[in-house]
Design a protein around this motif. Structure first.
Motif, PDB file in Angstrom:
ATOM      1  N   THR A 181     -46.706  65.887   1.889  1.00  0.00           N
ATOM      2  CA  THR A 181     -47.392  66.975   2.595  1.00  0.00           C
ATOM      3  C   THR A 181     -48.178  67.849   1.629  1.00  0.00           C
ATOM      4  OG1 THR A 181     -45.645  67.007   4.271  1.00  0.00           O
ATOM      5  CG2 THR A 181     -47.058  68.958   4.114  1.00  0.00           C
ATOM      6  N   GLU A 182     -47.585  68.127   0.479  1.00  0.00           N
ATOM      7  CA  GLU A 182     -48.241  68.971  -0.528  1.00  0.00           C
ATOM      8  C   GLU A 182     -49.507  68.305  -1.073  1.00  0.00           C
ATOM      9  OE1 GLU A 182     -48.602  72.479  -2.800  1.00  0.00           O
ATOM     10  OE2 GLU A 182     -47.238  71.969  -1.159  1.00  0.00           O
ATOM     11  N   ILE A 183     -49.421  67.003  -1.357  1.00  0.00           N
ATOM     12  CA  ILE A 183     -50.592  66.281  -1.865  1.00  0.00           C
ATOM     13  C   ILE A 183     -51.716  66.294  -0.837  1.00  0.00           C
ATOM     14  CG2 ILE A 183     -51.460  63.993  -2.497  1.00  0.00           C
ATOM     15  CD1 ILE A 183     -48.743  63.409  -3.778  1.00  0.00           C
ATOM     16  N   LYS A 184     -51.376  66.049   0.413  1.00  0.00           N
ATOM     17  CA  LYS A 184     -52.390  66.004   1.470  1.00  0.00           C
ATOM     18  C   LYS A 184     -53.067  67.359   1.632  1.00  0.00           C
ATOM     19  CE  LYS A 184     -53.112  64.103   6.084  1.00  0.00           C
ATOM     20  NZ  LYS A 184     -52.472  63.371   7.212  1.00  0.00           N
ATOM     21  N   ASN A 185     -52.274  68.420   1.631  1.00  0.00           N
ATOM     22  CA  ASN A 185     -52.849  69.763   1.780  1.00  0.00           C
ATOM     23  C   ASN A 185     -53.730  70.130   0.587  1.00  0.00           C
ATOM     24  OD1 ASN A 185     -51.554  70.102   4.224  1.00  0.00           O
ATOM     25  ND2 ASN A 185     -49.780  71.168   3.334  1.00  0.00           N
ATOM     26  N   GLU A 186     -53.305  69.756  -0.614  1.00  0.00           N
ATOM     27  CA  GLU A 186     -54.077  70.088  -1.815  1.00  0.00           C
ATOM     28  C   GLU A 186     -55.417  69.348  -1.821  1.00  0.00           C
ATOM     29  OE1 GLU A 186     -55.241  71.809  -5.315  1.00  0.00           O
ATOM     30  OE2 GLU A 186     -53.529  72.331  -4.028  1.00  0.00           O
ATOM     31  N   SER A 190     -59.027  71.381  -1.747  1.00  0.00           N
ATOM     32  CA  SER A 190     -59.847  71.431  -2.957  1.00  0.00           C
ATOM     33  C   SER A 190     -60.937  70.366  -3.036  1.00  0.00           C
ATOM     34  CB  SER A 190     -58.939  71.303  -4.180  1.00  0.00           C
ATOM     35  OG  SER A 190     -58.239  70.069  -4.162  1.00  0.00           O
ATOM     36  N   CYS A 191     -60.970  69.457  -2.077  1.00  0.00           N
ATOM     37  CA  CYS A 191     -61.963  68.365  -2.126  1.00  0.00           C
ATOM     38  C   CYS A 191     -62.789  68.355  -0.842  1.00  0.00           C
ATOM     39  CB  CYS A 191     -61.271  67.017  -2.326  1.00  0.00           C
ATOM     40  SG  CYS A 191     -60.232  66.927  -3.792  1.00  0.00           S
ATOM     41  N   PRO A 192     -63.887  69.116  -0.808  1.00  0.00           N
ATOM     42  CA  PRO A 192     -64.674  69.226   0.433  1.00  0.00           C
ATOM     43  C   PRO A 192     -65.340  67.931   0.876  1.00  0.00           C
ATOM     44  CG  PRO A 192     -65.810  70.295  -1.406  1.00  0.00           C
ATOM     45  CD  PRO A 192     -64.443  69.950  -1.883  1.00  0.00           C
ATOM     46  N   LYS A 193     -65.519  66.981  -0.017  1.00  0.00           N
ATOM     47  CA  LYS A 193     -66.156  65.713   0.342  1.00  0.00           C
ATOM     48  C   LYS A 193     -65.201  64.729   1.007  1.00  0.00           C
ATOM     49  CE  LYS A 193     -70.443  66.260  -1.012  1.00  0.00           C
ATOM     50  NZ  LYS A 193     -71.567  66.144  -0.060  1.00  0.00           N
ATOM     51  N   VAL A 194     -63.903  65.034   1.002  1.00  0.00           N
ATOM     52  CA  VAL A 194     -62.932  64.175   1.669  1.00  0.00           C
ATOM     53  C   VAL A 194     -62.992  64.435   3.175  1.00  0.00           C
ATOM     54  CG1 VAL A 194     -60.483  63.647   1.950  1.00  0.00           C
ATOM     55  CG2 VAL A 194     -61.432  64.042  -0.332  1.00  0.00           C
ATOM     56  N   ASP A 219     -54.628  57.487   0.538  1.00  0.00           N
ATOM     57  CA  ASP A 219     -55.800  56.736   0.999  1.00  0.00           C
ATOM     58  C   ASP A 219     -56.709  57.683   1.768  1.00  0.00           C
ATOM     59  OD1 ASP A 219     -57.588  54.787   1.655  1.00  0.00           O
ATOM     60  OD2 ASP A 219     -56.316  53.778   3.135  1.00  0.00           O
ATOM     61  N   CYS A 220     -57.921  57.912   1.238  1.00  0.00           N
ATOM     62  CA  CYS A 220     -58.841  58.838   1.896  1.00  0.00           C
ATOM     63  C   CYS A 220     -60.270  58.335   1.806  1.00  0.00           C
ATOM     64  CB  CYS A 220     -58.717  60.249   1.317  1.00  0.00           C
ATOM     65  SG  CYS A 220     -58.851  60.339  -0.480  1.00  0.00           S
ATOM     66  N   ARG A 221     -61.102  58.855   2.704  1.00  0.00           N
ATOM     67  CA  ARG A 221     -62.512  58.494   2.756  1.00  0.00           C
ATOM     68  C   ARG A 221     -63.367  59.683   2.301  1.00  0.00           C
ATOM     69  NH1 ARG A 221     -59.819  54.833   3.258  1.00  0.00           N
ATOM     70  NH2 ARG A 221     -59.931  53.067   4.709  1.00  0.00           N
ATOM     71  N   LEU A 222     -64.455  59.351   1.603  1.00  0.00           N
ATOM     72  CA  LEU A 222     -65.332  60.372   1.039  1.00  0.00           C
ATOM     73  C   LEU A 222     -66.700  60.329   1.701  1.00  0.00           C
ATOM     74  CD1 LEU A 222     -64.626  59.682  -2.747  1.00  0.00           C
ATOM     75  CD2 LEU A 222     -63.245  61.021  -1.154  1.00  0.00           C
ATOM     76  N   ARG A 223     -67.349  61.476   1.766  1.00  0.00           N
ATOM     77  CA  ARG A 223     -68.735  61.538   2.249  1.00  0.00           C
ATOM     78  C   ARG A 223     -69.703  61.283   1.093  1.00  0.00           C
ATOM     79  NH1 ARG A 223     -66.238  65.901   4.855  1.00  0.00           N
ATOM     80  NH2 ARG A 223     -66.085  65.670   7.134  1.00  0.00           N
ATOM     81  N   ASN A 224     -69.478  60.202   0.392  1.00  0.00           N
ATOM     82  CA  ASN A 224     -70.329  59.788  -0.723  1.00  0.00           C
ATOM     83  C   ASN A 224     -70.484  58.275  -0.694  1.00  0.00           C
ATOM     84  OD1 ASN A 224     -68.652  62.277  -2.340  1.00  0.00           O
ATOM     85  ND2 ASN A 224     -70.876  62.251  -2.529  1.00  0.00           N
ATOM     86  N   GLU A 236     -62.611  61.949  -9.133  1.00  0.00           N
ATOM     87  CA  GLU A 236     -61.857  62.697 -10.140  1.00  0.00           C
ATOM     88  C   GLU A 236     -61.203  63.930  -9.526  1.00  0.00           C
ATOM     89  OE1 GLU A 236     -62.644  64.956 -14.423  1.00  0.00           O
ATOM     90  OE2 GLU A 236     -64.175  63.650 -13.563  1.00  0.00           O
ATOM     91  N   GLY A 237     -61.920  64.588  -8.611  1.00  0.00           N
ATOM     92  CA  GLY A 237     -61.354  65.753  -7.939  1.00  0.00           C
ATOM     93  C   GLY A 237     -60.115  65.413  -7.133  1.00  0.00           C
ATOM     94  N   VAL A 238     -60.113  64.252  -6.484  1.00  0.00           N
ATOM     95  CA  VAL A 238     -58.937  63.812  -5.722  1.00  0.00           C
ATOM     96  C   VAL A 238     -57.759  63.565  -6.660  1.00  0.00           C
ATOM     97  CG1 VAL A 238     -57.999  61.958  -4.292  1.00  0.00           C
ATOM     98  CG2 VAL A 238     -60.279  62.851  -3.818  1.00  0.00           C
ATOM     99  N   LEU A 239     -58.013  62.913  -7.785  1.00  0.00           N
ATOM    100  CA  LEU A 239     -56.935  62.632  -8.741  1.00  0.00           C
ATOM    101  C   LEU A 239     -56.370  63.924  -9.331  1.00  0.00           C
ATOM    102  CD1 LEU A 239     -58.431  59.543 -10.625  1.00  0.00           C
ATOM    103  CD2 LEU A 239     -56.911  59.577  -8.643  1.00  0.00           C
TER     104      LEU A 239
END
Length: 263
Positions: A181-186, A190-194, A219-224, A236-239
């Motif tokens: 839950t913490e990872i998903k919320n973070e 902090s990652c607006p492109k996700v 596992d997430c999708r990016l607007r890039n 890098e922001g996701v990591l």
């Protein structure tokens, strides 16, 4: 003969400018226009040189009728040998034309081939296509090969993926649900492109028990698009977001273990 050759070469010089002027008036995207110009340019080259060849034959036949006839009288085996020699050349030329007409890719596009070849298109021609890899090496691929292989045009993809499997120790197994839950919320914060509105996959789940660790999937999708500096910045922001969440929950990544057997 000289005037006919000169006229053909002059026509070849100016016809592309003419095609560009006409095509750029149509409501297509820039790459689509360039691809259409390339097709018209190649087709017109074929017809120009075909007409020039016929003119040469006609003129030479008049001036050297008996001599040229004796050459053509060789017939049979010579014609067969020429046909077999030109078969691959003709096939590659036709495949080059069909690739240009198919709108599969244009110069500047990043593509991924079914055999794993990945890179940017630097040139396309009648016979070959050149691809520049991330190591700056340029690979020349015959068009006959491209016609029979899967092609993924990454430049036309609007979204990309970041997928990571995280390893955690069994000592922290009770913290795993809260950690997910913490990872998903973070990441969402902090990652607006996700993509977090439900239109794309956004998943952080505990997925497996392994021999020496438990496994968590991010596992997430990016607007890039999946290429370029913007993609790697967002990745890098996701990591970094994952690392912050793990640190906050005071959980330690499980290091891979190796079994060494000495003889």
């Amino acid at each position: 003969l000289i005037y006919a050759t000169w006229a053909c070469l002059r026509a070849r010089m100016y016809k592309r400018s003419f095609f560009e002027a006409v095509v750029h008036r149509t409501p297509q995207n820039l790459k689509g226009k360039q691809g259409l110009v390339d097709i018209l340019d190649m087709v017109s080259d074929f017809f120009l040189f075909a007409i020039l060849a016929l003119l040469w034959i006609d003129i030479l036949k008049i001036q050297r009728g008996q001599f040229l006839s004796s050459i053509f009288a060789l017939g049979g085996a010579g014609t067969l040998a020429l046909t077999l020699a030109c078969q691959d050349l003709a096939k590659r030329s036709l495949n080059g034309l069909s690739l240009a007409a198919s709108d599969a890719f244009y110069v500047g596009d990043h593509i991924l081939l079914g055999d794993g070849t990945d890179g940017r298109i630097v040139s396309t021609g009648w016979l070959n296509t050149e691809i520049q890899g991330s190591n700056e090496l340029i690979t020349r691929i015959p068009n006959t090969q491209l016609a029979n292989i899967r092609i993924s045009n990454q430049s036309r993809v609007k979204f990309s993926q970041v997928k990571q499997y995280l390893r955690f120790s069994y000592d922290d197994i009770d913290k795993i649900p809260d950690l997910c839950t913490e990872i998903k919320n973070e990441i969402a914060t902090s990652c607006p492109k996700v993509i977090t509105d439900g239109s794309g996959t956004f998943r952080v789940r505990w997925v497996d028990y392994c021999t020496d660790h438990v496994k968590v999937l991010v596992d997430c999708r990016l607007r890039n698009p999946p290429k370029g500096e913007k993609y790697y910045e967002t990745r890098e922001g996701v990591l970094e977001a994952i690392a912050r969440a793990v640190r906050r929950k005071k959980v330690v990544f499980a290091m891979p273990t190796e079994l060494s057997i000495s003889k």
